[in-house]
Design a protein around this motif. Structure first.
Motif, short mmCIF file in Angstrom:
data_model
loop_
_atom_site.label_atom_id
_atom_site.label_comp_id
_atom_site.label_asym_id
_atom_site.label_seq_id
_atom_site.Cartn_x
_atom_site.Cartn_y
_atom_site.Cartn_z
N LEU A 44 0.85 -1.18 0.00
CA LEU A 44 0.00 0.00 0.00
C LEU A 44 0.89 1.24 0.00
N SER A 45 0.71 2.10 -0.99
CA SER A 45 1.55 3.29 -1.08
C SER A 45 0.71 4.53 -1.34
N GLY A 46 1.37 5.67 -1.27
CA GLY A 46 0.67 6.92 -1.53
C GLY A 46 1.19 8.00 -0.62
N ASN A 47 1.07 9.23 -1.06
CA ASN A 47 1.51 10.36 -0.25
C ASN A 47 0.78 10.38 1.09
N SER A 48 1.38 11.03 2.06
CA SER A 48 0.69 11.10 3.34
C SER A 48 -0.53 12.01 3.20
N GLY A 49 -1.56 11.64 3.89
CA GLY A 49 -2.79 12.43 3.86
C GLY A 49 -3.82 11.95 2.85
N VAL A 50 -3.48 10.96 2.03
CA VAL A 50 -4.44 10.49 1.02
C VAL A 50 -5.45 9.50 1.60
N GLY A 51 -5.19 9.03 2.83
CA GLY A 51 -6.19 8.18 3.49
C GLY A 51 -5.82 6.71 3.58
N LYS A 52 -4.55 6.38 3.46
CA LYS A 52 -4.13 4.98 3.52
C LYS A 52 -4.55 4.32 4.84
N SER A 53 -4.21 4.99 5.96
CA SER A 53 -4.52 4.33 7.24
C SER A 53 -6.02 4.30 7.50
N THR A 54 -6.73 5.34 7.08
CA THR A 54 -8.19 5.32 7.26
C THR A 54 -8.79 4.16 6.48
N LEU A 55 -8.34 3.97 5.26
CA LEU A 55 -8.87 2.88 4.43
C LEU A 55 -8.58 1.52 5.05
N ILE A 56 -7.35 1.33 5.45
CA ILE A 56 -6.97 0.01 5.95
C ILE A 56 -7.65 -0.28 7.28
N ASN A 57 -7.86 0.75 8.08
CA ASN A 57 -8.55 0.53 9.36
C ASN A 57 -10.01 0.19 9.17
N LEU A 58 -10.59 0.66 8.07
CA LEU A 58 -11.98 0.30 7.79
C LEU A 58 -12.07 -1.12 7.28
N ILE A 59 -11.10 -1.49 6.48
CA ILE A 59 -11.11 -2.81 5.86
C ILE A 59 -10.72 -3.88 6.87
N GLU A 60 -9.75 -3.56 7.70
CA GLU A 60 -9.26 -4.53 8.69
C GLU A 60 -9.03 -3.78 10.00
N PRO A 61 -10.10 -3.60 10.79
CA PRO A 61 -9.95 -2.84 12.03
C PRO A 61 -8.87 -3.44 12.92
N GLY A 62 -8.09 -2.59 13.52
CA GLY A 62 -7.07 -3.09 14.43
C GLY A 62 -5.70 -3.23 13.81
N LEU A 63 -5.66 -3.14 12.51
CA LEU A 63 -4.38 -3.25 11.82
C LEU A 63 -3.77 -1.84 11.73
N ASN A 64 -2.77 -1.61 12.56
CA ASN A 64 -2.18 -0.27 12.53
C ASN A 64 -0.86 -0.29 11.79
N LEU A 65 -0.90 0.12 10.56
CA LEU A 65 0.30 0.05 9.75
C LEU A 65 1.25 1.20 10.06
N LYS A 66 2.52 0.88 9.97
CA LYS A 66 3.54 1.91 10.22
C LYS A 66 3.64 2.86 9.04
N THR A 67 3.27 2.33 7.89
CA THR A 67 3.37 3.08 6.64
C THR A 67 3.00 4.54 6.80
N ALA A 68 1.90 4.74 7.53
CA ALA A 68 1.37 6.09 7.60
C ALA A 68 2.03 6.93 8.69
N GLU A 69 2.65 6.24 9.63
CA GLU A 69 3.11 6.98 10.81
C GLU A 69 4.47 7.64 10.64
N ILE A 70 5.26 7.05 9.78
CA ILE A 70 6.62 7.56 9.63
C ILE A 70 6.59 8.87 8.85
N SER A 71 7.15 9.86 9.45
CA SER A 71 7.12 11.16 8.79
C SER A 71 8.22 11.26 7.77
N ASN A 72 8.09 12.21 6.90
CA ASN A 72 9.13 12.42 5.88
C ASN A 72 10.48 12.70 6.50
#
Ligand code: GDP
Ligand code: ZN
Length: 311
Positions: free
Chosen positions: A179-207
């Motif tokens: 799963l890729s994409g610029n920050s703010g496009v909604g990656k973590s929101t999408l994944i949390n809806l699809i699989e609640p409880g899955l907290n990916l690091k992808t979104a948390e790491i800042s530039n």
């Protein structure tokens, strides 16, 4: 002997999911190395491995299956050893938005070139379509009319209204996805809806964090409850351009590659040559101007940043 998928690596041991769903901790037996490139890690997440379980339930990895693809982080040292981030990726989902924030076409094209070079099929997921009004609609349509005809599946979703999340789920089901994409496009929101409880690091790491020289966080693969896996790679907002020989760049633009054998010169760069089928198609409007501009821009980059291929 068992077979399994490497879900996590800590450098010295590995978490492997067996075909029957059991998860076991493993160590490699002796030296294992695929002879593709020099790497700092012989086994990576996404690898399919053969293993023997000993009596205390620990696995001994005896072999690594050949990889269909892999993504690397370039070495910063002089040894030129690369770090493999993940292997055997079935698809990349590039999440983009037309507004809040606006994803640039140039960004999408650079991502796609790299994905092509890595041989990873990409689906473009347009999120936040709830924000699409009459001024944004034509922009969304134009984006899709650029990418769908050249072979990239496009999906319109909204994490806010839930629109088409079932389709997104279908795409993820049974596959290993990045799963890729610029920050703010909604990656973590999408994944949390699809699989609640899955907290990916992808979104948390800042530039800022990404620019640090040593990102010691390891990638990890998560199993989806409805079948399929998501690769969580800290830092894969986009992958940096791989070392692409500039003369080969056109291979990674499907619509340019398709026409290239019609060019007059076999070594046509599709930039200035007479009888270039690509330039002709740009003139006729058959290749999107933004795509051709991206080709020129990356070609220029590669000119400057040219480095020999890692081998
Ligand atoms: P990430 O950085 O890609 O993981 O993005 P986030 O999931 O953190 O989302 C960034 C912001 O966009 C948050 O405020 C979300 O609530 C919002 N957002 C995510 N998806 C949607 C959507 O489909 N529509 C709208 N309107 N906002 C969204
Ligand atoms: Zn040409």
């Amino acid at each position: 002997m068992e077979k399994g998928l490497v879900l996590k690596s800590t450098g010295s041991h590995y978490r492997v999911r067996l075909d029957d769903g059991r998860v076991v901790e493993c160590v490699p037996r002796g030296k294992l190395r695929l002879n593709e490139i020099k790497t700092t890690n012989p086994i990576t997440v996404g690898d399919w491995v053969s293993l023997e379980l000993n009596s205390n339930g620990v696995g001994l990895i005896t072999a690594i299956q050949e990889r269909k693809n892999y993504i690397i982080r370039k070495a910063t040292n002089l040894s030129r050893e690369a770090h493999i981030i993940a292997a055997n990726i079935d698809q990349a989902l590039l999440v983009v938005t037309i507004t809040q924030p606006e994803t640039q076409l140039a960004f999408i094209d650079r991502y796609l070139v790299t994905a092509e070079a890595y041989r990873i099929p990409t689906v473009i997921v347009f999120n936040k379509i709830d924000l699409v009004d009459s001024t944004i609609q034509p922009v969304l349509d134009s984006y899709i009319s650029i990418y769908e005809p050249i072979g990239y599946k496009c999906l319109k979703v909204s994490a806010k209204t839930g629109q088409n999340l079932d389709l997104l789920k279908q795409i993820l089901q049974g596959r290993v996805s990045l799963l890729s994409g610029n920050s703010g496009v909604g990656k973590s929101t999408l994944i949390n809806l699809i699989e609640p409880g899955l907290n990916l690091k992808t979104a948390e790491i800042s530039n800022a964090h990404l620019k640090g020289r040593h990102t010691t966080t390891f990638s990890e693969i998560f199993e989806l409850s409805f079948g399929g896996f998501i690769i969580d790679t800290p830092g894969i907002k986009s992958f940096g351009l791989v070392d692409i020989e500039k003369d080969e760049l056109y291979h990674f633009f499907p619509e340019i590659f398709k026409l290239s054998d019609k060019c007059k010169y076999y070594n046509c760069t599709h930039i200035h040559e007479p009888g270039c089928a690509v330039i002709e198609a740009v003139d006729k409007g058959e290749i999107a101007p933004s795509r051709y501009l991206s080709y020129l821009s990356i070609y220029d980059d590669e000119n400057e940043k040219y480095r020999p291929k890692l081998k």
